[in-house]
Design an enzyme around this catalytic site. Structure first.
Site, short mmCIF file in Angstrom:
data_model
loop_
_atom_site.label_atom_id
_atom_site.label_comp_id
_atom_site.label_asym_id
_atom_site.label_seq_id
_atom_site.Cartn_x
_atom_site.Cartn_y
_atom_site.Cartn_z
CD GLU A 61 4.41 -7.69 13.97
OE1 GLU A 61 4.80 -8.32 12.98
OE2 GLU A 61 5.13 -6.86 14.58
CE LYS A 66 9.87 -1.98 9.41
NZ LYS A 66 10.41 -3.34 9.21
CG HIS A 79 -14.80 -9.87 -0.70
ND1 HIS A 79 -15.04 -11.22 -0.76
CD2 HIS A 79 -16.02 -9.26 -0.77
CE1 HIS A 79 -16.35 -11.43 -0.87
NE2 HIS A 79 -16.97 -10.25 -0.88
CB SER A 103 14.33 -2.40 12.62
OG SER A 103 15.37 -3.07 11.93
#
Ligand code: ARG
Length: 458
Positions: free
Chosen positions: A287, A280, A153, A274
């Protein structure tokens, strides 16, 4: 009123909707190979003269050399790769080219070409997945005893080893490879010689062309053979399942790379910066692997719906079988390569992982198991006692290990000093030594078996 448009319009639209050459030109190698097999058989059977067969075979080699050098010309009037090739062959060797299509139809031709292409895609997927497995097994070996929290979970559950976690993906990929192998075995029958739908009256030798093209046997029913796309669907279903697995691994790396976790630093080579936030480092490749799974599964759905309800035998709907397969194959190959790079070149932060494993009272089950084993308490009661211990640790803001023995004995006097040996995360993982469990010894045994299966050095 419509004349001006209709005189030209319909044929222009027809030409555009009909043309598959923009996407099926990718089949040119398979088309040439199948044509060469076919014409060799026609010659051997005396259906065309040996001389004509030789001149056609030679012409096909010249067409192939042109394609290799300059690419396949995209003539929409010629519709598809089969007609483009035959047209060029005719330009090169004259009307004898017209004998190539004896005892053949584009229906068995495309079915054959496409099977050959999907067979190669399967072999490429298998090779790429074996590489990914090797990367997983190597990293698992390095981290057979590195501890991180295991989750259910997405809540800290029990400590596990990173090696164990990585080997879970080895198992998923093992099943993917087995699905691709199954798909390949079923695919490997030759439709060539089924002709348009009913077979042919020419004395062809289907076994010969089947053997030449590396198929196991000719297909047994011509109606089925020209209209069967199960092999493409099998491939897409296997690819979907595989993409789904890759997306899960991608997701874990994305989460693990985020600052609150800090379990892993992804390789710079597979990350981006970024344009506005200088600090970043984004896990874009992971992704996109996660995202591509959607497109791959979508491809399987697209072809399944194209095939649904089609009567026997060939219908032009089936020309739409190719784009989803080509797209999925490209996306899968990229996804596998990206995942392999991420697994091979990521740096795991074992200190952060261990620190995270110390949170969340992940050894509570070990305390309950200890009560069962050492104090002969039924598990349900042990669970209840442990719940009280966790509650106390929570109130004090300490770990289970840090609770003094006298406080534990207030909760249950059957607890004694030996309990502390069971409460560390190291003791916890070492104790989970059932077959397939997370104990480093178990993990090392599974890794050794995997290395053996993959033909890797010990
Ligand atoms: N381009 C066609 C396809 O991919 C080849 C088969 C055409 N057959 C036909 N009867 N029109 O499906």
């Amino acid at each position: 009123m419509w004349g001006g448009r209709f005189a030209e319009g319909p044929s222009a639209i027809m030409r555009e909707i009909n043309a598959s050459i923009p996407f099926d030109k990718i089949l040119w190698r398979q088309d040439i190979a199948a044509s060469k097999a076919h014409v060799a058989m026609l010659g051997a059977q005396g259906i065309v003269s040996a001389e004509d067969a030789a001149s056609i075979a030679d012409g096909l080699d010249r067409v192939a050399a042109e394609y290799e050098a300059d690419g396949v010309p995209e003539d929409w009037d010629l519709e598809d790769i089969h007609m483009v090739t035959e047209n060029r062959l005719t330009e090169l060797i004259g009307p004898v080219a017209g004998r190539l299509h004896t005892a053949r139809s584009r229906n068995d031709q495309v079915a054959t070409d496409f099977r050959l292409w999907v067979r190669e895609a399967i072999d490429q997927a298998d090779a790429g997945l074996a590489e990914l497995q090797r990367a997983l097994v190597d990293r698992a070996g390095e981290h057979a005893s590195s501890i991180l929290p295991g989750f259910t979970h997405l809540q800290a559950a029990q400590p596990v080893t990173l090696g164990h976690h990585l080997m879970a993906y080895y198992e998923m990929i093992r099943r993917d490879r087995s699905r691709f192998a199954d798909a390949r075995a079923r695919l490997n029958e030759s439709p060539l010689g089924s002709a348009a739908l009913a077979g042919t009256g020419f004395p062809i030798d289907r076994k010969a062309t089947s053997d030449t093209l590396g198929f196991s046997r000719p297909t047994a029913n011509s109606l089925d053979a020209v209209s069967d796309r199960d092999f493409a669907l099998d491939y897409l279903f296997a690819a979907s399942q595989c993409a789904l697995h890759l997306s899960r691994l991608a997701e874990e790396l994305i989460v693990w790379a985020s600052q609150p976790y800090g379990f892993v630093r992804l390789p710079d080579t597979l990350s981006t910066g970024s344009s506005i936030m200088p600090q970043k480092k984004n896990p874009d490749a992971a992704e996109l692997v996660r995202g591509h799974a959607g497109r791959i599964i979508g491809s399987a759905t697209a072809l399944a719906i194209t095939m649904k309800g089609l009567p026997l035998a060939y219908s032009k709907d089936m020309q739409d079988d190719k784009p989803p397969v080509f797209e999925a194959a490209g996306l899968l190959a990229l996804s596998v390569a990206a995942m392999t790079g991420m697994v091979a070149d990521s740096t795991f932060d074992t200190a952060n992982m261990r620190q995270a494993a110390a949170l969340g009272h992940v050894t509570a089950t070990d305390l309950a198991d200890w009560l069962v084993r050492e104090a002969d308490i039924p598990f349900r009661e042990a669970h209840h006692i442990t719940g009280a211990v966790v509650k106390l640790a929570e109130e004090r803001g300490v770990s289970l290990e840090e609770l003094p023995l006298e406080d534990l004995r207030v909760i249950d006097e059957r607890i004694d000093e030996r309990v502390h040996g069971a409460l560390s995360v190291d003791a916890s993982v070492a104790s989970r030594s059932s077959y397939g469990g997370t104990a480093p010894d178990q993990v090392r045994q599974r890794i050794a078996e995997a290395r053996d299966a993959l033909g890797m050095e010990d």
